[in-house]
Design a protein around this motif. Structure first.
Motif, short mmCIF file in Angstrom:
data_model
loop_
_atom_site.label_atom_id
_atom_site.label_comp_id
_atom_site.label_asym_id
_atom_site.label_seq_id
_atom_site.Cartn_x
_atom_site.Cartn_y
_atom_site.Cartn_z
N PRO A 1 10.26 -22.34 138.42
CA PRO A 1 8.80 -22.49 138.49
C PRO A 1 8.11 -21.28 139.11
CG PRO A 1 9.87 -24.53 139.12
CD PRO A 1 10.95 -23.50 139.01
N ILE A 2 8.71 -20.69 140.13
CA ILE A 2 8.10 -19.51 140.76
C ILE A 2 8.04 -18.36 139.76
CG2 ILE A 2 8.51 -17.70 142.48
CD1 ILE A 2 9.47 -19.95 144.38
N ASN A 3 9.12 -18.13 139.01
CA ASN A 3 9.10 -17.08 138.00
C ASN A 3 8.01 -17.34 136.95
OD1 ASN A 3 11.20 -15.70 139.19
ND2 ASN A 3 12.77 -16.49 137.80
N LEU A 4 7.87 -18.61 136.55
CA LEU A 4 6.87 -18.93 135.53
C LEU A 4 5.45 -18.74 136.05
CD1 LEU A 4 8.54 -22.06 133.88
CD2 LEU A 4 8.26 -19.78 132.89
N VAL A 5 5.23 -19.04 137.34
CA VAL A 5 3.91 -18.79 137.92
C VAL A 5 3.53 -17.32 137.74
CG1 VAL A 5 2.65 -18.59 140.09
CG2 VAL A 5 3.87 -20.70 139.57
N LEU A 6 4.49 -16.44 137.99
CA LEU A 6 4.19 -15.01 137.90
C LEU A 6 3.97 -14.56 136.45
CD1 LEU A 6 6.55 -13.50 140.61
CD2 LEU A 6 4.20 -14.29 140.81
N GLU A 7 4.46 -15.35 135.49
CA GLU A 7 4.20 -15.04 134.08
C GLU A 7 2.89 -15.66 133.59
OE1 GLU A 7 7.46 -16.29 131.66
OE2 GLU A 7 8.97 -15.35 132.95
N SER A 8 2.35 -16.60 134.36
CA SER A 8 1.17 -17.34 133.93
C SER A 8 -0.10 -16.67 134.42
CB SER A 8 1.23 -18.77 134.49
OG SER A 8 0.94 -18.77 135.88
N ASP A 9 -1.24 -17.31 134.12
CA ASP A 9 -2.51 -16.80 134.63
C ASP A 9 -2.98 -17.57 135.86
OD1 ASP A 9 -3.14 -19.20 133.46
OD2 ASP A 9 -4.62 -18.39 132.05
N LEU A 10 -2.09 -18.35 136.47
CA LEU A 10 -2.45 -19.08 137.68
C LEU A 10 -2.63 -18.11 138.84
CD1 LEU A 10 -0.10 -22.20 137.54
CD2 LEU A 10 -2.47 -22.01 136.79
#
Length: 293
Positions: free
Chosen positions: A52-61
């Motif tokens: 989830p942390i990696n995905l946050v950094l890929e997202s626009d959050l």
């Protein structure tokens, strides 16, 4: 950024504050875990675990802070992630290991880092509209784990977003986030106080030429799921785990479908039922030569 277990000596983290006791700052972070009202008032959630942390950094959050376990050794993944977060200007906190263990909700050892992330707006415009639109509406879901599991299925099986209506569990509860294994970060989820904003959104889509159907799941549905055309733009409605769909949602459905059952079970768990129907939608669309995201 793959998760590596090799450790290296931790570099000093610049411009950080430290938390070593259960002070007001730590207690605030605790409320993000367990107090829904305060979490939503603050508009922030804690994101745990590597994926989830990696995905946050890929997202626009928006990442508002990184919490870092105070240690002499750190994995390359953690060092790279900390640097990436700090480059955004987010706040940094060095936190005592025993406090990070509590915030990470792990019994074995403290997580290397956690993120404080802004909760996205509950705006239906966040849901992408396409010719193969496939959404799930959850009617008053009671279980954070079920919400997370359903969001995971939506992500895995070609869905485009989730709507949560009525008095319901919070999709940003840590239990929901963990059950989604990161899918909640990438799958747009919108919370609505009731059914009416969702119906207004449907009517607007139809007025704009999107012929979206509302398909409800019910034990007494008149149509087996494989007999329902799920290649059309579809909003699939899943009812409450205990009481099923509300009368208001049932009345608006264009089709009520059921999953044929064998054995002694009368129904499936809400998350399992939703996954089964999403899988059928994916099967039909692939058979018809249509692709989802």
């Amino acid at each position: 950024m793959p998760h590596e277990h090799r450790q290296q000596r931790a570099k000093p983290v610049s411009n950080t504050k430290a938390v070593s006791t259960r002070n007001a700052t730590f207690q605030y972070w605790e409320t993000l875990l367990g107090n829904r009202t305060k979490r939503n008032r603050a508009g922030e959630m804690i994101v745990q675990c590597v994926r989830p942390i990696n995905l946050v950094l890929e997202s626009d959050l928006e990442v508002r802070a990184v919490l870092i376990t105070h240690t002499n050794r750190r994995s390359p993944w953690a060092s790279e992630t900390i640097a990436a977060v700090q480059a955004t200007g987010a706040a940094s906190w060095l936190v005592a290991p025993e406090l990070m263990t509590e915030l990470g909700e792990k019994e074995e050892e403290p997580p290397e880092l956690l993120l404080i992330v802004a909760i996205p707006a509950d705006d239906l415009s966040r849901l992408p509209i396409s010719a193969d639109a496939l959404f799930v509406a959850l009617d008053r879901p009671a279980s954070p784990g079920n919400i997370g599991s359903i969001v995971r299925s939506v992500d895995a099986l070609g869905g485009h977003g989730v709507i949560v209506t009525g008095h319901a569990a919070d999709p940003y509860d840590p239990r929901a986030l963990r059950a989604s294994t990161g899918s909640a970060i990438m799958t747009p989820t919108v919370r609505l106080p009731g059914i009416h904003p969702a119906l207004e959104w449907i009517e607007k889509l139809r007025a704009d030429g999107v012929e979206i159907q509302i398909v409800g799941t019910a034990e007494d549905g008149m149509h087996d799921v494989w007999d329902v055309d799920l290649t059309k733009p579809t909003l699939l409605v899943t009812g409450n785990e205990h009481s099923g769909m509300s009368a208001a949602w049932k009345e608006t459905c264009d089709v009520l479908t059921r999953i044929p059952m064998t054995g002694h079970a009368s129904s499936l768990n809400a998350a399992n039922a939703t996954a089964a129907i999403l899988y059928e939608a994916t099967r039909q669309r692939r058979t018809a030569g249509r692709t989802t995201h």
